[in-house]
Structures are given as C-alpha cells and as structure tokens.
Design an enzyme around this catalytic site. Structure first.
Site, short mmCIF file in Angstrom:
data_model
loop_
_atom_site.label_atom_id
_atom_site.label_comp_id
_atom_site.label_asym_id
_atom_site.label_seq_id
_atom_site.Cartn_x
_atom_site.Cartn_y
_atom_site.Cartn_z
N ASP A 133 -20.13 89.00 58.48
CA ASP A 133 -19.12 89.44 57.92
C ASP A 133 -18.64 90.86 58.99
O ASP A 133 -19.03 91.16 59.96
CB ASP A 133 -19.37 89.63 56.65
CG ASP A 133 -18.07 89.45 55.66
OD1 ASP A 133 -17.11 90.45 55.72
OD2 ASP A 133 -17.80 88.60 55.08
N ASP A 142 -25.23 100.53 44.29
CA ASP A 142 -25.50 99.40 43.88
C ASP A 142 -26.11 98.37 44.85
O ASP A 142 -26.64 97.23 44.51
CB ASP A 142 -24.40 98.53 43.40
CG ASP A 142 -23.79 99.24 42.16
OD1 ASP A 142 -24.62 100.48 41.69
OD2 ASP A 142 -22.67 98.92 41.76
N HIS A 166 -14.67 94.04 53.28
CA HIS A 166 -14.78 92.51 52.84
C HIS A 166 -16.13 92.40 52.85
O HIS A 166 -16.64 91.84 51.78
CB HIS A 166 -14.06 91.84 53.96
CG HIS A 166 -14.08 90.42 53.60
ND1 HIS A 166 -15.10 89.66 54.05
CD2 HIS A 166 -13.28 89.78 53.03
CE1 HIS A 166 -14.68 88.36 53.58
NE2 HIS A 166 -13.58 88.34 52.83
N ASN A 257 -7.49 79.98 52.13
CA ASN A 257 -6.43 80.55 51.23
C ASN A 257 -5.17 80.10 51.60
O ASN A 257 -4.15 80.68 51.29
CB ASN A 257 -6.75 82.20 51.08
CG ASN A 257 -7.98 82.45 51.00
OD1 ASN A 257 -8.67 81.81 50.13
ND2 ASN A 257 -8.22 83.52 51.40
N SER A 319 -13.28 83.68 50.00
CA SER A 319 -14.54 84.67 50.27
C SER A 319 -15.13 84.95 49.19
O SER A 319 -16.38 84.73 48.98
CB SER A 319 -13.88 85.78 51.07
OG SER A 319 -13.43 85.52 52.29
#
Length: 396
Positions: A133, A142, A166, A257, A319
């Site tokens: 990615d 986190d 992303h 998409n 995604s």
C-alpha cells in the site's frame, strides 16, 4: 547469450533517453535469467544507468526504463517477453473529515463481522500480514505495537512511511490495538509488515506490485492485503500472484469501486480472494463492483480507522472491505498456520452469511455472502480436524 552485450545495450539506451515510463522484461529461460542477473550485479558499480534496473527473481523479470527496452525487443525477441509497466491505483471511494478521537473503540465493521466474539479463540497472534500500500504511520499510538519495519520500494533504505493515509487506514482495520483509548482492529495481535509501493497520490506501477509480492514471498509473509486494482490484465502481475499462491501465501484483493458487474485485477485472478463491500444493512454497497468471482463481502461503507498524525478518518470503498477480510483471515491463520490459499478461500465462501438484497438484485450475480469471523473460525478449524481424522491411523 552475451550477457555483457545485453546490459551494455540497455545502458546505452538508458543514457540516451529520458527516464520516464518503464518496461517489464521477462526471460523465458531460468538459466539465462540467472546469467543476466549475475552480470547485472557486476556491472552496476561501473554503469550508473543500470542502477535504475530492478529485478524480480520470482518471475525471472527485470524492470528497466522504457528507453532501454527498444533495442532489446528487436534483438532478443526470442529470449524475453516485454510488457508495458502500467499504472495502478488504490481503491478508495470517498472519505470524511479527520478527527482526533475514534467514534468508537470498536468500529461498526469490526463488530459487524463479529470479530470481538472471535477473540476468545484467536487474536491473530504472530501472523505476518504483508500490506502492499502507501506505507503506514509508524507514530500512530494504535499501531505501534502491531508494526514490523517492512520495506519501502520507492526509496530503499527508508522506512515505509505513509504520505497518503490509505495504508494507515487499512492497517488500523487490520490490527490496531489501541484498547479503550483508541481503536481495535480485526486481528489486534497480528503483525503488519508494510510494503510501500504507492506514492503520495495513491499510484504505483505494476512492477512495484510485482516487486512487493516477490519481497513478501522471499520474506515468508503469511498473508497479503492488496486494496488496489487496474482495469487491464498484466501477465507479469498474474505470474507473480500465481507464484505466491503456489508458495502457500493467500492474497486478498479488492474488487473495485465502479458499482458495476465485473471488476479490477488482481481481484479477478482466480488465485486471489476477491472482496466486495457491504453497507451497515448487509447490502452490497452501491459503489462496490459485483459478480460471481467475488468470494466474500466485508464492511466498506463509512468505516472509521486510523489516519495520519495520530488521528482517525471515515472512508468508504472495497479497500476497507478487504482489510476486514484479511484481518479475519489472520484470525484463522493463527489457529491453522498451514492453511493453503485454496483452503482459505473455501472456508471464507462457506462461512459467509446471506446478503440482504436490494430491489431486483439476484444473489447469484453478486458473488459470495457477508463475512462472519466466528463462523470462519468454526468452519476453518473444523476442516482441519476433518483432515486429521481422514489420515491413516488418526485417532477417532
């Protein structure tokens, strides 16, 4: 074959032309590829232009600037295949504004697939997920406990730091472990191995994906998440996907998409696990591509996850659905580390729950059902137990 003459020809054309587009050169013969690779390593120190050449031993390929490929196409046509190095995009559909706190410690998608109910059996411990990615925000609280160093294919030697967002969003859904103060991903004890192949605009070359998968295979990654796609086939990309499949590494890919039947590659290759997106009502999201090739649907509409600069963001797209499926697959791999890509695909398809249909939709045309992590662990581990009982001498 005169390997010196081969690379001298490449070097001369690289020096003569501007560095822009690239070509993928694949050798038909493995012995000749090995000879060419050995010669390249010797010449790189003296021929600076050749330092721009990259190698994928897994598929016997070199990636060269387009200027260096023209003579080769004529002179070595019987020895190599030449493919245009196409561009490929991440699969994000829409997004919202950035927030400093997550709307919930456990986002709706993680709850919808029943991941918290599965954590009593598995949290994905030690499963290495290759995230090809835009990189990851290594400073996000986190994600700190979930990250390995990975690799930056765009700038070797640098950390795969996310300059788009992303990859960080995908990583959060995969394996965030922020507890009550942050957010929890699907497999909070899995290890994310970021492979930065995409630039700040979310674009990459096919060759970057080829090199990323090659790296994952060489480094024995357990599972690969690929939330991106392209409209056209690539022989090199398909070949490296097949190599990963045969090496026992499942690849989970987003369908795209466009809201149409059909979808993007690599999700349409039979060796991948293809993912579509659903909304909160367990209906196929309006933007999600659809078709019988889709194996499973995951939550993909208004999904909140980690973002750059220690923040959070809501995004929609296949995604996001793919990261839920990859996280659930990691839960199963922690219990069944030897599961094959084919077995994982079958377990995912068999464990889904029915989709709710919009008016006029037919379930068969939409592909697989909705992801359910609890059912996946039950069916996936039952298959292993059944295989043991079938072995000669296995206890009843």
């Amino acid at each position: 074959m005169d390997y010196y003459a081969f690379w001298q020809s490449v070097h001369e054309e690289i020096a003569a032309g501007p560095y822009g587009e690239r070509r993928i050169l694949t050798f038909h013969n493995s012995r000749q590829y090995a000879g060419a690779l050995a010669q390249l390593k010797q010449l790189k120190a003296r021929r600076t232009g050749l330092r721009k050449v990259k190698a994928s031993p897994l598929i016997r390929a070199f990636i060269v600037p387009a200027a260096g490929a023209f003579k080769l196409m004529r002179k070595y046509a019987s020895l190599i295949a030449v493919e245009e190095d196409s561009r490929i995009q991440i699969h994000s559909y829409s997004s919202s504004s950035v927030a400093q706190t997550p709307p919930s410690s456990i986002p709706w998608g993680v709850r919808a697939i029943r991941a918290p109910e599965a954590w009593s059996r598995s949290t994905g411990v030690h499963v290495k997920i290759g995230l090809i990615d835009t990189g990851v925000d290594f400073l996000h609280p986190d994600l700190k406990a979930s990250l390995a160093s990975g690799i930056n294919l765009l700038h070797r030697g640098m950390l795969p730091i996310d300059d788009n967002g992303h990859g960080t969003h995908i990583a959060g859904t995969l394996a965030a472990s922020g507890g009550l103060k942050g957010m929890m991903g699907v497999a909070p004890r899995a290890v994310i191995v970021p492979v930065k192949a995409f630039d700040h605009s979310g674009a990459a070359y096919v060759s970057d994906i080829v090199l990323g998968i090659d790296w994952c295979v060489q480094n024995r990654i357990d599972l690969i998440n690929m939330s991106f796609g392209m409209k056209t086939r690539s022989k090199a990309l398909h070949e490296v996907v097949v190599k990963a499949y045969r090496a026992g590494i499942p690849i989970i890919a987003s369908s795209g998409n466009d809201g149409k039947r059909g979808g993007d590659y690599p999700a349409r290759y039979p060796e991948t696990i293809a993912v579509g997106a659903i909304d909160r009502k367990r209906r196929v999201a309006s933007f999600s591509n659809r078709g019988g090739y889709i194996d499973v649907h995951g939550p993909g509409e208004k999904v909140s996850s980690c973002w750059l600069k220690e923040s959070y963001k809501e995004m929609s797209g296949t995604s996001m659905a793919t990261s839920h499926v990859t996280g659930a697959a990691a839960l199963l791999l922690a219990l069944r580390p030897g599961i094959t890509p084919r077995e994982l695909k079958l377990a995912l398809r068999r464990s889904t729950v029915p989709l709710l249909l919009r008016g006029g939709q037919k379930r068969a045309r939409l592909g697989g059902g909705a992801l359910d992590a609890v059912r996946l662990l039950r069916i996936g581990t039952r298959a292993k137990a059944g295989a043991r009982r079938a072995e000669p001498g296995a206890p009843e």
